[in-house]
Design a protein around this motif. Structure first.
Motif, PDB file in Angstrom:
ATOM      1  N   ALA A 271     -33.286  18.979 -66.359  1.00  0.00           N
ATOM      2  CA  ALA A 271     -32.598  17.827 -66.941  1.00  0.00           C
ATOM      3  C   ALA A 271     -33.196  17.484 -68.297  1.00  0.00           C
ATOM      4  O   ALA A 271     -34.403  17.617 -68.509  1.00  0.00           O
ATOM      5  N   LYS A 272     -32.340  17.035 -69.214  1.00  0.00           N
ATOM      6  CA  LYS A 272     -32.836  16.631 -70.534  1.00  0.00           C
ATOM      7  C   LYS A 272     -33.782  15.442 -70.396  1.00  0.00           C
ATOM      8  O   LYS A 272     -34.747  15.303 -71.139  1.00  0.00           O
ATOM      9  N   HIS A 297     -31.195   8.128 -73.216  1.00  0.00           N
ATOM     10  CA  HIS A 297     -31.675   9.454 -72.816  1.00  0.00           C
ATOM     11  C   HIS A 297     -30.937  10.088 -71.631  1.00  0.00           C
ATOM     12  O   HIS A 297     -30.966  11.314 -71.480  1.00  0.00           O
ATOM     13  N   ASP A 299     -28.243  11.806 -69.307  1.00  0.00           N
ATOM     14  CA  ASP A 299     -27.032  12.629 -69.443  1.00  0.00           C
ATOM     15  C   ASP A 299     -26.231  12.491 -68.154  1.00  0.00           C
ATOM     16  O   ASP A 299     -26.640  13.004 -67.099  1.00  0.00           O
ATOM     17  N   THR A 301     -23.142  13.594 -67.798  1.00  0.00           N
ATOM     18  CA  THR A 301     -22.099  14.619 -67.712  1.00  0.00           C
ATOM     19  C   THR A 301     -22.524  15.789 -66.834  1.00  0.00           C
ATOM     20  O   THR A 301     -21.694  16.387 -66.148  1.00  0.00           O
ATOM     21  N   HIS A 302     -23.822  16.112 -66.860  1.00  0.00           N
ATOM     22  CA  HIS A 302     -24.309  17.241 -66.069  1.00  0.00           C
ATOM     23  C   HIS A 302     -25.553  16.902 -65.244  1.00  0.00           C
ATOM     24  O   HIS A 302     -25.658  17.277 -64.079  1.00  0.00           O
ATOM     25  N   ASP A 303     -26.502  16.189 -65.848  1.00  0.00           N
ATOM     26  CA  ASP A 303     -27.817  16.027 -65.220  1.00  0.00           C
ATOM     27  C   ASP A 303     -27.838  15.010 -64.087  1.00  0.00           C
ATOM     28  O   ASP A 303     -28.522  15.208 -63.088  1.00  0.00           O
ATOM     29  N   ASN A 365     -24.386  16.076 -60.845  1.00  0.00           N
ATOM     30  CA  ASN A 365     -23.161  15.312 -61.114  1.00  0.00           C
ATOM     31  C   ASN A 365     -22.040  15.695 -60.166  1.00  0.00           C
ATOM     32  O   ASN A 365     -20.867  15.676 -60.518  1.00  0.00           O
TER      33      ASN A 365
END
Length: 419
Positions: A271-272, A297, A299, A301-303, A365
């Motif tokens: 994850a970012k 910070h 995300d 959409t994906h994380d 997600n």
């Protein structure tokens, strides 16, 4: 003639437990006065007799050899025929064992993880301490729920469950359970005081036990403190605190829990925003500062995904503190999800007119809740809904994570955090 001799270092609560049981049953139990910890229990003769250096150790006059404090307590409680400590029926005896093991296996390891780094050379970690405190609180909530309706653990008199439980919690009430902490668990505190004021307990402890007023806190050694100007503390904490937590949890729980299955979430790309970093931001900063950092910070959409959580039976809730304990019960059962989730539940409203609600940040997600949360025993008592996070929803989440404001017109009164 003494029933036997028990060996240990002075003022060991696990020895006090045996002494109290002996007094209740009218047994003459000798406590060795010539025992030297680290010397007596390291000799070849000792190892040959007991098989280990572990204490307390018991040697019966009839040759019985025992090394676990729980086994010693069980033996002494059952030694007297017709003892009131062991229950009058098979069901009562089972209930007694239930609460003995609940405290010994569910609270004592985490209480030790909290206290021992404060009074010994065991390595200290703020993250590990915070986790231990939350786990102690979670288990005490279960005990609180039981003792709200009961004077004693089982039945209408003192049993082995009360003696064992109070002995295990003694150091907590003495060193770290200060007045604000005790206020969260009034029934547990009332029960503890009731047990410790019993004549046999007072005789063993030598009088009244002063309860904690100022909790014991970690103080860095002089050498460690001196290094701070040269080597900033925060980078060190990020590097060192993360590792002991996993080790502590493994050491504490490996003897009682089955190996945890690997999660498919571990196969996701990194994850970012590391979830542990968010937890540190939340713990170490004022909530508005932490929330600003989160929205900059995370995300979604994906994380990660965010889920709204609502208790299904809000119309059955009564006292605020009981609702908060109920919320804590869910969080206490989410251990498998600790690596993959963060959440806040709050209680909003007033006595006899309150609700439990909150939000969870979940790794990944997917449109289905992760197995690590679904696996919790209380999962089905709550509605879980994945939400789209717009500005309006962010404001609601900010309030829940800060335990401030209102929910559907009901003022937020209390809350619990899972991190």
């Amino acid at each position: 003639m003494p029933i036997g001799t028990i060996y240990s270092y002075p003022q060991n609560p696990r020895v006090s437990k045996a002494q109290v049981i002996a007094k209740y049953n009218g047994l003459d139990l000798k406590v060795a006065t010539d025992f030297v910890m680290g010397t007596t229990n390291k000799t070849p003769a000792w190892i040959a007799k007991f098989g280990t250096s572990q204490v307390p150790a018991f040697e019966g006059s009839d040759g019985t050899i025992l090394i676990e404090s729980g086994a010693i307590a069980h033996y002494l409680a059952h030694y007297k025929t017709g003892s009131t400590l062991v229950g009058k029926t098979k069901a009562e005896e089972a209930y007694i064992q239930q609460w003995v093991q609940f405290v010994d296996l569910g609270i004592t390891p985490h209480l030790s993880a909290w206290i021992l780094p404060l009074i010994s050379s065991r390595e200290y970690s703020k993250l590990a301490e915070t986790a231990a405190i939350e786990r102690v609180k979670g288990k005490l909530e279960t005990l609180e729920h039981h003792l709200v309706k009961h004077t004693y653990m089982v039945g209408e008199r003192v049993t082995l469950a009360d003696i064992s439980g109070a002995s295990s919690l003694l150091m907590g009430f003495k060193l770290v359970f200060d007045p604000p902490f005790r206020k969260q668990f009034p029934a547990v505190t009332r029960w503890f005081n009731t047990i410790l004021h019993q004549p046999h307990f007072k005789a063993v402890l030598g009088g009244e036990l002063p309860l904690c007023e100022t909790p014991l806190k970690y103080t860095a050694p002089a050498k460690e403190a001196a290094k701070k100007p040269v080597k900033p503390e925060k980078p060190k904490a990020v590097k060192e605190e993360k590792k002991p937590k996993a080790k502590d949890e493994e050491d504490e729980e490996s003897f009682q829990d089955a190996p945890k299955p690997k999660s498919k979430l571990d196969l996701l790309p990194p994850a970012k925003m590391p979830l542990d970093e968010w937890k540190r931001q939340y713990s170490n900063n004022d909530t508005p500062v932490a929330m600003k950092w989160l929205w900059q910070h995370i995300d979604l959409t994906h994380d990660y995904s965010i889920w709204k959580v609502d208790y299904k039976y809000n119309d059955e809730l009564t006292k605020i503190y009981m609702s908060n304990n109920l919320a804590g019960g869910l969080l206490n059962r989410l251990e498998r999800a600790r690596k993959y989730a963060f959440g806040c539940l709050v209680v909003a409203g007033a006595d006899n007119a309150n609700i439990i609600t909150g939000y969870f940040i979940i790794r990944g997600n997917a449109n289905e809740m992760i197995e690590e949360v679904v696996d919790a025993a209380d999962y089905d008592s709550y509605h879980w809904k994945k939400i789209h996070v717009d500005d309006a929803e962010k404001r609601k989440i900010d309030q829940i994570f800060a335990w401030e404001g209102t929910v559907d017109g009901k003022p937020i009164q209390d809350g619990k955090v899972f991190k």
